[in-house]
Design an enzyme around this catalytic site. Sequence first.
Site, short mmCIF file in Angstrom:
data_model
loop_
_atom_site.label_atom_id
_atom_site.label_comp_id
_atom_site.label_asym_id
_atom_site.label_seq_id
_atom_site.Cartn_x
_atom_site.Cartn_y
_atom_site.Cartn_z
N LYS A 1 0.83 -1.21 0.00
CA LYS A 1 0.00 0.00 0.00
C LYS A 1 0.87 1.26 0.00
CE LYS A 1 -2.21 -1.01 3.85
NZ LYS A 1 -1.56 -2.29 4.24
N ARG B 1 -9.36 1.13 8.75
CA ARG B 1 -9.00 -0.25 9.07
C ARG B 1 -10.10 -0.95 9.87
NH1 ARG B 1 -2.99 0.70 8.95
NH2 ARG B 1 -1.92 -1.25 9.31
N ARG C 1 11.76 -5.68 4.18
CA ARG C 1 11.68 -4.24 4.45
C ARG C 1 12.59 -3.87 5.64
NH1 ARG C 1 5.78 -1.73 4.74
NH2 ARG C 1 5.67 -2.52 6.87
N ARG D 1 11.39 -0.58 11.51
CA ARG D 1 10.19 -0.45 12.34
C ARG D 1 10.16 -1.57 13.37
NH1 ARG D 1 5.15 0.23 8.35
NH2 ARG D 1 4.19 -0.80 10.13
N ARG E 1 -0.34 -8.51 13.53
CA ARG E 1 -0.86 -7.51 12.57
C ARG E 1 -1.78 -8.18 11.56
NH1 ARG E 1 4.52 -4.90 10.52
NH2 ARG E 1 3.17 -3.56 9.26
P1 AMP Z 1 1.04 0.72 9.08
O1 AMP Z 1 2.21 1.63 8.91
O2 AMP Z 1 -0.13 1.11 8.25
O3 AMP Z 1 1.41 -0.73 8.93
O4 AMP Z 1 0.55 0.88 10.60
C1 AMP Z 1 1.41 0.58 11.69
C2 AMP Z 1 0.60 0.46 12.95
O5 AMP Z 1 -0.03 1.71 13.24
C3 AMP Z 1 -0.55 -0.55 12.92
O6 AMP Z 1 -0.13 -1.87 13.19
C4 AMP Z 1 -1.46 0.01 14.00
O7 AMP Z 1 -0.96 -0.26 15.29
C5 AMP Z 1 -1.33 1.52 13.77
N1 AMP Z 1 -2.32 2.00 12.78
C6 AMP Z 1 -2.06 2.54 11.55
N2 AMP Z 1 -3.19 2.88 10.93
C7 AMP Z 1 -4.20 2.55 11.77
C8 AMP Z 1 -5.60 2.63 11.70
N3 AMP Z 1 -6.23 3.13 10.60
N4 AMP Z 1 -6.33 2.19 12.75
C9 AMP Z 1 -5.74 1.70 13.85
N5 AMP Z 1 -4.42 1.57 13.99
C10 AMP Z 1 -3.63 2.00 12.96
#
Ligand code: AMP
Length: 194
Positions: free
Chosen positions: A13, A88, A127, A139, A150
């Site tokens: 994404k 999400r 990554r 990360r 996740r």
């Molecule tokens: P990402 O970078 O999109 O993989 O997000 C990393 C982490 O941020 C996720 O595993 C969640 O803990 C939090 N997070 C990101 N976007 C959301 C969202 N829309 N709703 C809830 N938690 C989020």
Amino acid sequence: MRLILLGPPGAGKGTQAQRLVEKHGVPQLSTGDMLRAAVAAGTEVGKRAKAVMDAGELVSDEIVNAIVAERIGQSDCANGFILDGYPRTLAQADAVEAMLSERDLKLDATIELVVDDAALVGRIEKRAQEAIAAGQTPRKDDNADVFDERLREYYKKTAALIGYYHAKGSLLRVDGMKTIDEVTAEIEQVLASL
Ligand code: AMP
């Protein structure tokens, strides 16, 4: 252009969102990036979100909805945005609807990156290795253990959005297992057909 990119962690994404930014000149709104920035800055939101993110769970709807509502009101979002990693949950999807209808706006489409789960953990580990090779800190949630959580969160809370947007007639599906360039080309192709 107002788009949502949907798919499990590691689906691509973020990468595809950056391509869309370059091509269409609208910002990428990644809630993950915004939350990581809040954690790094030590804000109140960051303090509340950190442990949840490190565990691979979802931050509360209340926190992320507030962040996005504030962000889409900024001037660079006037011509659209790419939502990456948001919504999400169904509650977040409802919140997007409300934020847009308040402004008399509509989503153009939701693009689902369809991927094979078995390939995802390898992508996440890659990554993390690439971050290390580039002299960055990977990360904290990009490792096999947290990844499992996740992915579970994705199936428990996020996958329902596929049906939600399909029912609205706004879901476009793209094969996310192809090369980055091929996926980009397929996205542009489905967007051109709108
Ligand atoms: P990402 O970078 O999109 O993989 O997000 C990393 C982490 O941020 C996720 O595993 C969640 O803990 C939090 N997070 C990101 N976007 C959301 C969202 N829309 N709703 C809830 N938690 C989020």
